[in-house]
Design a protein around this motif. Sequence first.
Motif, PDB file in Angstrom:
ATOM      1  N   TYR A  58       0.862  -1.192   0.000  1.00 28.19           N
ATOM      2  CA  TYR A  58       0.000   0.000   0.000  1.00 28.19           C
ATOM      3  C   TYR A  58       0.891   1.231   0.000  1.00 28.19           C
ATOM      4  N   LEU A  59       0.645   2.114  -0.950  1.00 27.70           N
ATOM      5  CA  LEU A  59       1.405   3.364  -1.022  1.00 27.70           C
ATOM      6  C   LEU A  59       0.417   4.521  -1.025  1.00 27.70           C
ATOM      7  N   SER A  60       0.482   5.372   0.020  1.00 27.38           N
ATOM      8  CA  SER A  60      -0.403   6.535   0.022  1.00 27.38           C
ATOM      9  C   SER A  60       0.420   7.789  -0.203  1.00 27.38           C
ATOM     10  N   LEU A  61      -0.147   8.701  -0.979  1.00 21.39           N
ATOM     11  CA  LEU A  61       0.584   9.894  -1.411  1.00 21.39           C
ATOM     12  C   LEU A  61      -0.256  11.123  -1.121  1.00 21.39           C
ATOM     13  N   TYR A  62       0.315  12.024  -0.319  1.00 18.68           N
ATOM     14  CA  TYR A  62      -0.407  13.252   0.059  1.00 18.68           C
ATOM     15  C   TYR A  62      -0.176  14.269  -1.051  1.00 18.68           C
ATOM     16  N   ALA A  63      -1.217  14.511  -1.841  1.00 21.68           N
ATOM     17  CA  ALA A  63      -1.069  15.356  -3.028  1.00 21.68           C
ATOM     18  C   ALA A  63      -1.652  16.755  -2.840  1.00 21.68           C
ATOM     19  N   PHE A  64      -2.695  16.878  -2.004  1.00 20.31           N
ATOM     20  CA  PHE A  64      -3.342  18.185  -1.827  1.00 20.31           C
ATOM     21  C   PHE A  64      -4.095  18.156  -0.496  1.00 20.31           C
ATOM     22  N   SER A  65      -3.757  19.103   0.374  1.00 23.01           N
ATOM     23  CA  SER A  65      -4.364  19.095   1.706  1.00 23.01           C
ATOM     24  C   SER A  65      -5.578  20.022   1.743  1.00 23.01           C
ATOM     25  N   THR A  66      -6.391  19.867   2.792  1.00 20.25           N
ATOM     26  CA  THR A  66      -7.541  20.765   2.959  1.00 20.25           C
ATOM     27  C   THR A  66      -7.075  22.214   3.141  1.00 20.25           C
ATOM     28  N   GLU A  67      -5.829  22.395   3.544  1.00 20.52           N
ATOM     29  CA  GLU A  67      -5.282  23.742   3.748  1.00 20.52           C
ATOM     30  C   GLU A  67      -4.667  24.320   2.467  1.00 20.52           C
ATOM     31  N   ASN A  68      -4.432  23.479   1.473  1.00 25.75           N
ATOM     32  CA  ASN A  68      -3.761  23.976   0.257  1.00 25.75           C
ATOM     33  C   ASN A  68      -4.641  24.910  -0.582  1.00 25.75           C
ATOM     34  N   TRP A  69      -5.949  24.997  -0.247  1.00 24.32           N
ATOM     35  CA  TRP A  69      -6.809  25.974  -0.939  1.00 24.32           C
ATOM     36  C   TRP A  69      -6.387  27.402  -0.621  1.00 24.32           C
ATOM     37  N   LYS A  70      -5.538  27.574   0.409  1.00 25.56           N
ATOM     38  CA  LYS A  70      -5.067  28.920   0.771  1.00 25.56           C
ATOM     39  C   LYS A  70      -4.091  29.472  -0.261  1.00 25.56           C
ATOM     40  N   ARG A  71      -3.661  28.663  -1.187  1.00 27.73           N
ATOM     41  CA  ARG A  71      -2.675  29.134  -2.175  1.00 27.73           C
ATOM     42  C   ARG A  71      -3.338  30.032  -3.217  1.00 27.73           C
ATOM     43  N   VAL A  72      -2.514  30.782  -3.945  1.00 25.97           N
ATOM     44  CA  VAL A  72      -3.083  31.730  -4.917  1.00 25.97           C
ATOM     45  C   VAL A  72      -3.793  30.951  -6.033  1.00 25.97           C
ATOM     46  N   PRO A  73      -4.851  31.572  -6.618  1.00 28.24           N
ATOM     47  CA  PRO A  73      -5.652  30.863  -7.626  1.00 28.24           C
ATOM     48  C   PRO A  73      -4.821  30.263  -8.766  1.00 28.24           C
ATOM     49  N   VAL A  74      -3.781  30.961  -9.196  1.00 33.21           N
ATOM     50  CA  VAL A  74      -3.030  30.452 -10.343  1.00 33.21           C
ATOM     51  C   VAL A  74      -2.335  29.118 -10.001  1.00 33.21           C
ATOM     52  N   GLU A  75      -1.905  28.990  -8.759  1.00 33.79           N
ATOM     53  CA  GLU A  75      -1.273  27.725  -8.360  1.00 33.79           C
ATOM     54  C   GLU A  75      -2.324  26.609  -8.214  1.00 33.79           C
TER      55      GLU A  75
END
Length: 235
Positions: A58-75
């Motif tokens: 089993y390999l789990s990969l953290y790709a996008f967190s609930t907090e990553n929405w704080k980044r600028v829209p372009v990102e």
Amino acid sequence: MAERTNRDKKIPLHTGIIMDGNGRWALSRGMPRALGHKAGMEALEKTVDNAHSLGIRYLSLYAFSTENWKRVPVEIEALMGLFRLYLKNKIEKLHSRGARIRFVGKLEAFAPDILEGVRYAEEYTGGNTEIDIIICVNYGGRQEIVDAVNRLMVDPPGGPVTEELLRSRLYAPDIPDPDLLIRTGGEFRMSNFWLWEGAYSEYYFTDTYWPDFGMKELERALESYAGRERRYGAA
Ligand code: IPE
Ligand code: IPE
Ligand code: MG
């Protein structure tokens, strides 16, 4: 896929990775952060093969967190674009390698076409048994626990809430807890990854930025893991 090796060694059944450092990788090369994420996606692809050949189940990969929405829209847009590209171009290869892919997190936040791609990928690869790939997107450990509590409130157990009961309402209760959690990018924190499931995980930190993470580094992490004694609180 390459022949599996290290059968005699202690291999973590479930390895999780906090794939951090894409932005700094790009900036250190004078490139926009989005190109760091693109390189990160390639590292992810290679890591799936590497993990499989080393015997990780089993390999789990953290790709996008609930907090990553704080980044600028372009990102955010760049990341959503890569998510779409991944769903469009990478699923067939995963399937041909016998990988079962699953997406874990609050998925309803994503656009309908992404959700459609997620559903297709999960269904298409659902019968594969070589390796489980768990991609955590819009995932947050606190949110996961809050969601579990809300599920219990909607469908009350009629008795006390136990650890087993709460666990059964988490996003993916059938996946064994991570034995080893790797974080790239030089930070020493969990950033809301596998809060419940990681209670007794072993940690491995490396300064290497995620796009540079390769077979050698994965082997080093497994080596470190194999040398540890897990006690779970016992003497
Ligand atoms: C990890 O890389 C990828 C995501 C969080 C989506 P970062 O984008 O956090 O890279 P750094 O930490 O800024 O270098
Ligand atoms: C953690 O990285 C989340 C992912 C890798 C998806 P972050 O870059 O978001 O974490 P912080 O902000 O440094 O804690
Ligand atoms: Mg980061």
